[in-house]
Design a protein around this motif. Sequence first.
Motif, PDB file in Angstrom:
ATOM      1  N   TRP A  50       0.816  -1.202   0.000  1.00  0.00           N
ATOM      2  CA  TRP A  50       0.000   0.000   0.000  1.00  0.00           C
ATOM      3  C   TRP A  50       0.848   1.248   0.000  1.00  0.00           C
ATOM      4  O   TRP A  50       1.958   1.273   0.497  1.00  0.00           O
ATOM      5  N   ASP A  51       0.248   2.260  -0.624  1.00  0.00           N
ATOM      6  CA  ASP A  51       0.886   3.566  -0.738  1.00  0.00           C
ATOM      7  C   ASP A  51      -0.138   4.582  -0.232  1.00  0.00           C
ATOM      8  O   ASP A  51      -1.138   4.846  -0.904  1.00  0.00           O
ATOM      9  N   VAL A  52       0.082   5.090   0.954  1.00  0.00           N
ATOM     10  CA  VAL A  52      -0.860   6.010   1.576  1.00  0.00           C
ATOM     11  C   VAL A  52      -0.987   7.287   0.751  1.00  0.00           C
ATOM     12  O   VAL A  52      -2.094   7.813   0.567  1.00  0.00           O
ATOM     13  N   ARG A  53       0.123   7.793   0.237  1.00  0.00           N
ATOM     14  CA  ARG A  53       0.094   9.025  -0.552  1.00  0.00           C
ATOM     15  C   ARG A  53      -0.758   8.874  -1.813  1.00  0.00           C
ATOM     16  O   ARG A  53      -1.545   9.751  -2.139  1.00  0.00           O
ATOM     17  N   ARG A  54      -0.627   7.744  -2.493  1.00  0.00           N
ATOM     18  CA  ARG A  54      -1.412   7.490  -3.716  1.00  0.00           C
ATOM     19  C   ARG A  54      -2.798   6.935  -3.413  1.00  0.00           C
ATOM     20  O   ARG A  54      -3.593   6.757  -4.317  1.00  0.00           O
ATOM     21  N   ARG A  55      -3.042   6.601  -2.135  1.00  0.00           N
ATOM     22  CA  ARG A  55      -4.321   6.023  -1.705  1.00  0.00           C
ATOM     23  C   ARG A  55      -4.634   4.746  -2.481  1.00  0.00           C
ATOM     24  O   ARG A  55      -5.731   4.553  -2.988  1.00  0.00           O
ATOM     25  N   ARG A  56      -3.666   3.863  -2.543  1.00  0.00           N
ATOM     26  CA  ARG A  56      -3.811   2.641  -3.334  1.00  0.00           C
ATOM     27  C   ARG A  56      -3.299   1.432  -2.552  1.00  0.00           C
ATOM     28  O   ARG A  56      -2.271   1.492  -1.904  1.00  0.00           O
ATOM     29  N   VAL A  57      -4.070   0.342  -2.630  1.00  0.00           N
ATOM     30  CA  VAL A  57      -3.667  -0.933  -2.052  1.00  0.00           C
ATOM     31  C   VAL A  57      -3.664  -1.954  -3.186  1.00  0.00           C
ATOM     32  O   VAL A  57      -4.667  -2.114  -3.888  1.00  0.00           O
ATOM     33  N   VAL A  74      -6.718  -4.511  -6.969  1.00  0.00           N
ATOM     34  CA  VAL A  74      -6.218  -3.154  -6.767  1.00  0.00           C
ATOM     35  C   VAL A  74      -7.380  -2.355  -6.190  1.00  0.00           C
ATOM     36  O   VAL A  74      -8.479  -2.348  -6.749  1.00  0.00           O
ATOM     37  N   PHE A  75      -7.137  -1.732  -5.051  1.00  0.00           N
ATOM     38  CA  PHE A  75      -8.120  -0.868  -4.410  1.00  0.00           C
ATOM     39  C   PHE A  75      -7.619   0.564  -4.542  1.00  0.00           C
ATOM     40  O   PHE A  75      -6.544   0.893  -4.044  1.00  0.00           O
ATOM     41  N   GLN A  76      -8.392   1.403  -5.211  1.00  0.00           N
ATOM     42  CA  GLN A  76      -8.038   2.810  -5.350  1.00  0.00           C
ATOM     43  C   GLN A  76      -9.039   3.623  -4.546  1.00  0.00           C
ATOM     44  O   GLN A  76     -10.237   3.538  -4.792  1.00  0.00           O
ATOM     45  N   LEU A  77      -8.545   4.404  -3.594  1.00  0.00           N
ATOM     46  CA  LEU A  77      -9.394   5.189  -2.714  1.00  0.00           C
ATOM     47  C   LEU A  77      -9.398   6.638  -3.172  1.00  0.00           C
ATOM     48  O   LEU A  77      -8.332   7.223  -3.399  1.00  0.00           O
ATOM     49  N   THR A  78     -10.588   7.211  -3.302  1.00  0.00           N
ATOM     50  CA  THR A  78     -10.729   8.597  -3.732  1.00  0.00           C
ATOM     51  C   THR A  78     -11.578   9.353  -2.720  1.00  0.00           C
ATOM     52  O   THR A  78     -12.743   8.998  -2.516  1.00  0.00           O
TER      53      THR A  78
END
Length: 125
Positions: A50-57, A74-78
């Motif tokens: 996971w990348d907190v800055r990109r909001r992606r797991v 792939v989970f993309q958080l917006t």
Amino acid sequence: MSVLTDFSAARPATWPTIDADHFAVHALGDGWAEVTEGTAAAWERARYEWDVRRRRVTVTTHDSKVFGPGGGWVFQLTPETAGTRVDIELTRTPATFGRRLLAALLPLVAPRSLRKSFAAALQAS
């Protein structure tokens, strides 16, 4: 992000598709985890990154009772005004005919099924 990356003993209670007997954390680091999770009917060993800055797991499947290795999630958080939108991309790479047939059916049944199974966990945090 926190509910997707919480690999504590509470994870099976949060996610209805994980039972305690089929949950194991094999390794855990800063921004990644390797776990086995699921149920007797459908478990998966995977690496989460996971990348907190990109909001992606990103979840890469190493082994799975149903599909075998390959593919993942792939989970993309917006961020949105009323919360967070979670877009989910699911990729499966089945090796056998039966598994390929099951994977072909996923686009028909997965959206509703995933929405239902993820709703409680993702709304919990």
